[in-house]
Design a protein around this motif. Structure first.
Motif, mmCIF file in Angstrom:
data_model
loop_
_atom_site.group_PDB
_atom_site.id
_atom_site.type_symbol
_atom_site.label_atom_id
_atom_site.label_comp_id
_atom_site.label_asym_id
_atom_site.label_seq_id
_atom_site.Cartn_x
_atom_site.Cartn_y
_atom_site.Cartn_z
ATOM 1 N N ALA A 6 0.850 -1.187 0.000
ATOM 2 C CA ALA A 6 0.000 0.000 0.000
ATOM 3 C C ALA A 6 0.887 1.238 0.000
ATOM 4 C CB ALA A 6 -0.905 0.006 1.219
ATOM 5 N N ILE A 7 0.612 2.146 -0.924
ATOM 6 C CA ILE A 7 1.283 3.440 -0.972
ATOM 7 C C ILE A 7 0.270 4.438 -0.409
ATOM 8 C CG2 ILE A 7 2.471 5.126 -2.422
ATOM 9 C CD1 ILE A 7 3.705 2.319 -2.645
ATOM 10 N N ILE A 8 0.598 5.060 0.724
ATOM 11 C CA ILE A 8 -0.380 5.883 1.437
ATOM 12 C C ILE A 8 0.213 7.245 1.817
ATOM 13 C CG2 ILE A 8 -1.582 3.863 2.347
ATOM 14 C CD1 ILE A 8 -0.193 4.440 5.060
ATOM 15 N N ARG A 9 -0.672 8.127 2.267
ATOM 16 C CA ARG A 9 -0.240 9.414 2.804
ATOM 17 C C ARG A 9 0.502 9.173 4.122
ATOM 18 N NH1 ARG A 9 -3.188 13.790 0.616
ATOM 19 N NH2 ARG A 9 -4.934 13.113 -0.690
ATOM 20 N N GLY A 24 -4.324 -8.591 14.086
ATOM 21 C CA GLY A 24 -3.237 -9.552 14.175
ATOM 22 C C GLY A 24 -2.174 -9.464 13.095
ATOM 23 N N ILE A 25 -2.161 -8.385 12.326
ATOM 24 C CA ILE A 25 -1.121 -8.207 11.306
ATOM 25 C C ILE A 25 -0.012 -7.359 11.928
ATOM 26 C CG2 ILE A 25 -0.547 -7.347 9.002
ATOM 27 C CD1 ILE A 25 -2.580 -9.656 8.973
ATOM 28 N N ASN A 26 1.103 -8.007 12.256
ATOM 29 C CA ASN A 26 2.207 -7.312 12.912
ATOM 30 C C ASN A 26 3.449 -7.209 12.041
ATOM 31 O OD1 ASN A 26 0.878 -6.930 15.478
ATOM 32 N ND2 ASN A 26 1.066 -9.130 15.734
ATOM 33 N N GLY A 27 3.583 -8.090 11.058
ATOM 34 C CA GLY A 27 4.772 -8.102 10.214
ATOM 35 C C GLY A 27 4.643 -7.132 9.058
ATOM 36 N N LEU A 28 5.323 -6.006 9.150
ATOM 37 C CA LEU A 28 5.266 -4.983 8.112
ATOM 38 C C LEU A 28 6.668 -4.562 7.714
ATOM 39 C CD1 LEU A 28 2.729 -2.458 9.733
ATOM 40 C CD2 LEU A 28 2.197 -4.255 8.104
ATOM 41 N N THR A 29 6.802 -4.152 6.470
ATOM 42 C CA THR A 29 7.982 -3.432 6.018
ATOM 43 C C THR A 29 7.490 -2.066 5.589
ATOM 44 O OG1 THR A 29 9.054 -5.452 5.251
ATOM 45 C CG2 THR A 29 9.876 -3.376 4.356
ATOM 46 N N VAL A 30 8.126 -1.013 6.101
ATOM 47 C CA VAL A 30 7.674 0.348 5.840
ATOM 48 C C VAL A 30 8.829 1.153 5.266
ATOM 49 C CG1 VAL A 30 6.684 2.428 6.881
ATOM 50 C CG2 VAL A 30 6.061 0.172 7.767
ATOM 51 N N SER A 31 8.554 1.861 4.166
ATOM 52 C CA SER A 31 9.572 2.684 3.505
ATOM 53 C C SER A 31 9.005 4.065 3.238
ATOM 54 C CB SER A 31 9.974 2.080 2.154
ATOM 55 O OG SER A 31 10.343 0.740 2.285
ATOM 56 N N GLU A 32 9.842 5.074 3.375
ATOM 57 C CA GLU A 32 9.464 6.415 2.941
ATOM 58 C C GLU A 32 9.792 6.497 1.462
ATOM 59 O OE1 GLU A 32 11.226 9.482 5.303
ATOM 60 O OE2 GLU A 32 10.527 8.588 7.170
ATOM 61 N N VAL A 33 8.809 6.852 0.655
ATOM 62 C CA VAL A 33 8.976 6.920 -0.793
ATOM 63 C C VAL A 33 8.435 8.256 -1.291
ATOM 64 C CG1 VAL A 33 8.883 4.407 -1.098
ATOM 65 C CG2 VAL A 33 6.775 5.738 -1.225
ATOM 66 N N ALA A 34 8.629 8.528 -2.559
ATOM 67 C CA ALA A 34 8.063 9.717 -3.186
ATOM 68 C C ALA A 34 7.558 9.324 -4.558
ATOM 69 C CB ALA A 34 9.107 10.823 -3.293
ATOM 70 N N LEU A 55 7.487 15.304 -7.056
ATOM 71 C CA LEU A 55 7.292 14.044 -6.349
ATOM 72 C C LEU A 55 6.790 14.332 -4.942
ATOM 73 C CD1 LEU A 55 10.508 12.158 -7.471
ATOM 74 C CD2 LEU A 55 8.210 11.976 -8.414
ATOM 75 N N VAL A 56 5.688 13.692 -4.583
ATOM 76 C CA VAL A 56 5.039 13.911 -3.300
ATOM 77 C C VAL A 56 5.471 12.808 -2.327
ATOM 78 C CG1 VAL A 56 2.793 14.118 -2.172
ATOM 79 C CG2 VAL A 56 3.093 14.942 -4.507
ATOM 80 N N PRO A 57 5.813 13.155 -1.074
ATOM 81 C CA PRO A 57 6.202 12.134 -0.100
ATOM 82 C C PRO A 57 5.040 11.190 0.208
ATOM 83 C CG PRO A 57 6.489 14.351 0.814
ATOM 84 C CD PRO A 57 5.862 14.493 -0.535
ATOM 85 N N LYS A 58 5.344 9.911 0.260
ATOM 86 C CA LYS A 58 4.365 8.868 0.589
ATOM 87 C C LYS A 58 5.044 7.851 1.493
ATOM 88 C CE LYS A 58 1.150 10.327 -2.278
ATOM 89 N NZ LYS A 58 -0.113 10.849 -1.802
ATOM 90 N N VAL A 61 3.805 0.600 2.617
ATOM 91 C CA VAL A 61 3.633 -0.429 3.644
ATOM 92 C C VAL A 61 3.489 -1.763 2.925
ATOM 93 C CG1 VAL A 61 2.246 -1.201 5.599
ATOM 94 C CG2 VAL A 61 2.448 1.252 5.108
ATOM 95 N N GLU A 62 4.371 -2.711 3.242
ATOM 96 C CA GLU A 62 4.350 -4.021 2.591
ATOM 97 C C GLU A 62 4.146 -5.103 3.643
ATOM 98 O OE1 GLU A 62 7.643 -4.069 -0.672
ATOM 99 O OE2 GLU A 62 8.320 -2.793 0.978
ATOM 100 N N MET A 63 3.346 -6.107 3.305
ATOM 101 C CA MET A 63 3.148 -7.238 4.197
ATOM 102 C C MET A 63 2.888 -8.493 3.383
ATOM 103 S SD MET A 63 -0.414 -5.690 5.544
ATOM 104 C CE MET A 63 -0.093 -4.090 4.816
#
Length: 113
Positions: A6-9, A24-34, A55-58, A61-63
């Motif tokens: 998911a690419i989110i604000r 119960g979803i605890n395993g995430l990978t999170v990156s700052e992207v644009a 390019l807008v900051p976003k 979130v990956e799972m």
């Protein structure tokens, strides 16, 4: 297994994380992207000079989850991250062939649980 990306604000991330933890979803990978899409950037102002931010900051979130949880996760992301404005983001779903936990060598669903 499926990978939900998911690419989110950025300001929506904390509430999304809390909602995912509740189910119960605890395993995430999170990156700052644009990036840019229909939003096409923003106008900025610095010392009286106007400039365009292409390019807008976003936040990405990956799972990786069991396939039967995908619809629930999509609903959570949509309900938590929607502002009904251009630039709310996108959700992508990919098939995952396998996963291996590096520490133990466990594979498949055991590696992601």
């Amino acid at each position: 297994m499926k990978k939900v990306e998911a690419i989110i604000r950025p300001e929506k991330f904390q509430s999304l994380r809390e909602k995912l933890e509740e189910v119960g979803i605890n395993g995430l990978t999170v990156s700052e992207v644009a990036g840019c899409g229909q939003q096409k950037g923003e106008q900025g102002l610095f010392r009286g000079q106007s400039f365009e931010i292409k390019l807008v900051p976003k936040v990405k979130v990956e799972m990786v989850v069991e396939a039967e949880h995908v619809d629930e996760i999509i609903k959570i992301v949509q309900s938590t991250c929607s502002t009904n404005q251009i630039g709310d983001g996108k959700i992508f779903v990919y098939s995952v062939e396998d996963a291996v936990r590096i520490r133990t060598g466990e594979a498949g669903l055991q590696a992601i649980l």
